[in-house]
Design an enzyme around this catalytic site. Structure first.
Site, PDB file in Angstrom:
ATOM      1  N   LYS A 181     -12.179  -1.098   1.492  1.00 49.18           N
ATOM      2  CA  LYS A 181     -11.634  -0.538   0.252  1.00 49.18           C
ATOM      3  C   LYS A 181     -12.563  -0.893  -0.909  1.00 49.18           C
ATOM      4  O   LYS A 181     -13.611  -0.281  -1.078  1.00 49.18           O
ATOM      5  CB  LYS A 181     -10.203  -1.011   0.079  1.00 49.18           C
ATOM      6  CG  LYS A 181      -9.345  -0.551   1.276  1.00 49.18           C
ATOM      7  CD  LYS A 181      -8.006  -1.179   1.337  1.00 49.18           C
ATOM      8  CE  LYS A 181      -7.229  -0.690   2.543  1.00 49.18           C
ATOM      9  NZ  LYS A 181      -7.792  -1.130   3.842  1.00 49.18           N
ATOM     10  N   SER A 241       0.798  -1.225   0.000  1.00 48.10           N
ATOM     11  CA  SER A 241       0.000   0.000   0.000  1.00 48.10           C
ATOM     12  C   SER A 241       0.826   1.268   0.000  1.00 48.10           C
ATOM     13  O   SER A 241       0.308   2.346  -0.300  1.00 48.10           O
ATOM     14  CB  SER A 241      -0.924   0.006   1.221  1.00 48.10           C
ATOM     15  OG  SER A 241      -0.173  -0.043   2.420  1.00 48.10           O
ATOM     16  N   HIS A 265      -5.173  -4.268  -0.288  1.00 48.17           N
ATOM     17  CA  HIS A 265      -5.153  -3.355  -1.427  1.00 48.17           C
ATOM     18  C   HIS A 265      -5.110  -4.072  -2.777  1.00 48.17           C
ATOM     19  O   HIS A 265      -5.068  -3.411  -3.816  1.00 48.17           O
ATOM     20  CB  HIS A 265      -3.957  -2.405  -1.315  1.00 48.17           C
ATOM     21  CG  HIS A 265      -4.109  -1.383  -0.236  1.00 48.17           C
ATOM     22  ND1 HIS A 265      -4.677  -0.148  -0.449  1.00 48.17           N
ATOM     23  CD2 HIS A 265      -3.798  -1.433   1.082  1.00 48.17           C
ATOM     24  CE1 HIS A 265      -4.691   0.538   0.686  1.00 48.17           C
ATOM     25  NE2 HIS A 265      -4.156  -0.226   1.634  1.00 48.17           N
TER      26      HIS A 265
END
Length: 458
Positions: free
Chosen positions: A295, A235, A263
């Site tokens: 996310k 990330s 991610h």
């Protein structure tokens, strides 16, 4: 010897009855303590510790004061007025936004919002208890089955915090007789989980599977269990490991492998299933797939996906699950709907990929240092010192671009950066404008970098 006629303690039945009656009468006749007595003898006041005396806090305030003198606004904790999409609004000011994990633009998607609202109507805003005792709802298992299917494994367990998922899982599975090896750029949650587990722990050079192999050749026999922890997409730097090699190493040395997909889910692979899909790897060859719901999946929380035995064990042993409230129904519903939209619309993933590569190429062409990034949603622009990164973030913000600085100690002092999160909703014009503004403002900041570093005490 006990006199049974008189009972235990030498008290007869009639004497006991008289004693109870006397106590009741005394209680009825008891008068409250006069208020005047309390006033004459007030409780002693003890002041709480003043945390402003902490050396670390004083240093923080000095740095903030220096920034204020230079007219540098605090880039953190700015409140967005609504949904942070490719564009956002902060304090009524419209901004081009590159500071959101909303990779596939699913936060605010009509299907996701409707699912969350329907879950509230049915279950309320909370399940009001740990799932182990009274908080279990059908929607929890629906989400866990969806996540297991997404990763191609047997089952999954969902917790209310991504950070706590790593800490609790690692702390539950590993102990003082074990060893944890983690990448030098690993997320704080894994490093903290390793520290709190009590296991021996070593960091290895970034993405260096050879170093892991060499270490295990020397020390594997000294430990009962060994865990290797890596990320699917890093990330801070936007690069990825050679998953196949790490799997070979862990298999050769009888170790476990944990891959943090926070991610990479929704970003890697043709349909967004993560690094296993991207690399063409059988997901069953990895012991633990960790991920977050905050996310791509438009919610909040974390999960571990793997074997049914692993999940069953964690559900009765992991403190972050056993002693924490179950996931809020709206969050579970939002994550389920996000998975469904992602799989139904793979063009979102391909559009994200195109935008990421465009940003990477444009940034390099503008002379910006993008470090190790491979252009998959996360692209840093490395500027040097923390002071320079803060100044640059403030400068681009004033130009209508929201991109946040990452400074020491999150990254080494000389690697401070602006971190750009690209989404499928960004247009080509958005990407090119962001790169142009950043390059122009960075050119202005460079000349003052030395002075600012000195003023900020670095």
């Amino acid at each position: 010897m006990v006199d049974h006629k008189r009972g235990f303690g030498g008290v007869s039945g009639s004497e006991k009855a008289a004693l109870v009656a006397g106590l009741r009468e005394a209680t009825r006749n008891r008068k409250p303590k006069p208020v005047a007595d309390l006033a004459a003898n007030p409780p002693r006041t003890i002041k709480a510790y003043d945390f402003a005396k902490l050396d670390a806090y004083r240093e923080l305030r000095m740095q903030r004061a220096a920034a204020d003198m230079m007219g540098i606004a605090n880039p953190f904790f700015r409140a967005h007025d609504g949904i942070a999409r490719a564009e956002t609004s902060i304090g009524g000011k419209p901004l081009l936004n590159f500071a959101s994990y909303n990779y596939l633009g699913l936060n605010g998607h009509p299907r996701v919002v409707t699912a969350a609202k329907q879950a509230i109507d049915r279950y309320g805003t909370t399940v009001s208890a740990s799932r182990l005792v009274a908080g279990e709802r059908p929607i929890h298992r629906e989400l866990e089955h969806a996540l297991a299917s997404l990763h191609g494994v047997e089952d999954a367990i969902v917790m209310v915090s991504g950070h706590a998922t790593n800490v609790s899982t690692i702390g539950t599975l590993l102990g003082p007789k074990d060893l944890i090896l983690y990448d030098s750029l690993i997320h704080n949650s894994i490093a903290e989980g390793a520290r709190l587990s009590g296991a021996a722990r070593l960091s290895f050079p970034h993405n260096d599977w050879r170093s892991v192999a060499a270490t295990l050749e020397k020390v594997r026999h000294d430990y009962d269990r060994v865990l290797i922890a890596i990320e699917g997409l890093y990330s801070m730097d936007g690069d990825m490991p050679d998953l196949a090699k790490f799997i070979e190493v862990k298999a050769e040395h009888d170790a476990w492998l944990l891959v943090d997909e926070a991610h990479s889910l929704g970003v890697l692979g043709a349909t967004g299933r993560g690094i296993a899909e991207h690399a063409g790897i059988d997901p069953a060859s990895v012991e633990m797939w960790m991920g977050t719901l905050s996310k791509t999946l438009s919610g909040c929380g974390g999960y571990i996906a793997g074997s049914s035995a692993l999940v069953e064990f964690l559900k009765v042993k992991a403190p972050g699950f056993v002693y924490s409230v179950g996931l809020a129904p709206a969050l579970a519903a939002a994550a389920i709907a996000s998975i469904e939209v992602m799989l139904a619309e793979p063009e979102r993933v391909s559009r994200l990929r195109d935008n990421g590569l465009l940003f990477l190429d444009a940034a390099r062409a503008a002379g910006l240092d993008v470090g190790l990034s491979e252009g998959y949603a996360v692209v840093p622009v490395i500027v040097g010192g923390s002071a320079q990164a803060a100044v640059l973030a403030d400068s681009v913000f004033k130009r209508g671009l929201n991109a946040l600085p990452i400074i020491y100690p999150a990254v080494p002092e000389k690697s401070a950066r602006l971190r750009f999160f690209i989404t499928s909703d960004h247009s080509e014009a958005d990407v090119r404008r962001a790169v142009a503004i950043t390059a122009e403002e960075f050119a202005k900041v460079r000349s003052t970098g030395s002075m600012l570093r000195q003023m900020m005490g670095h």
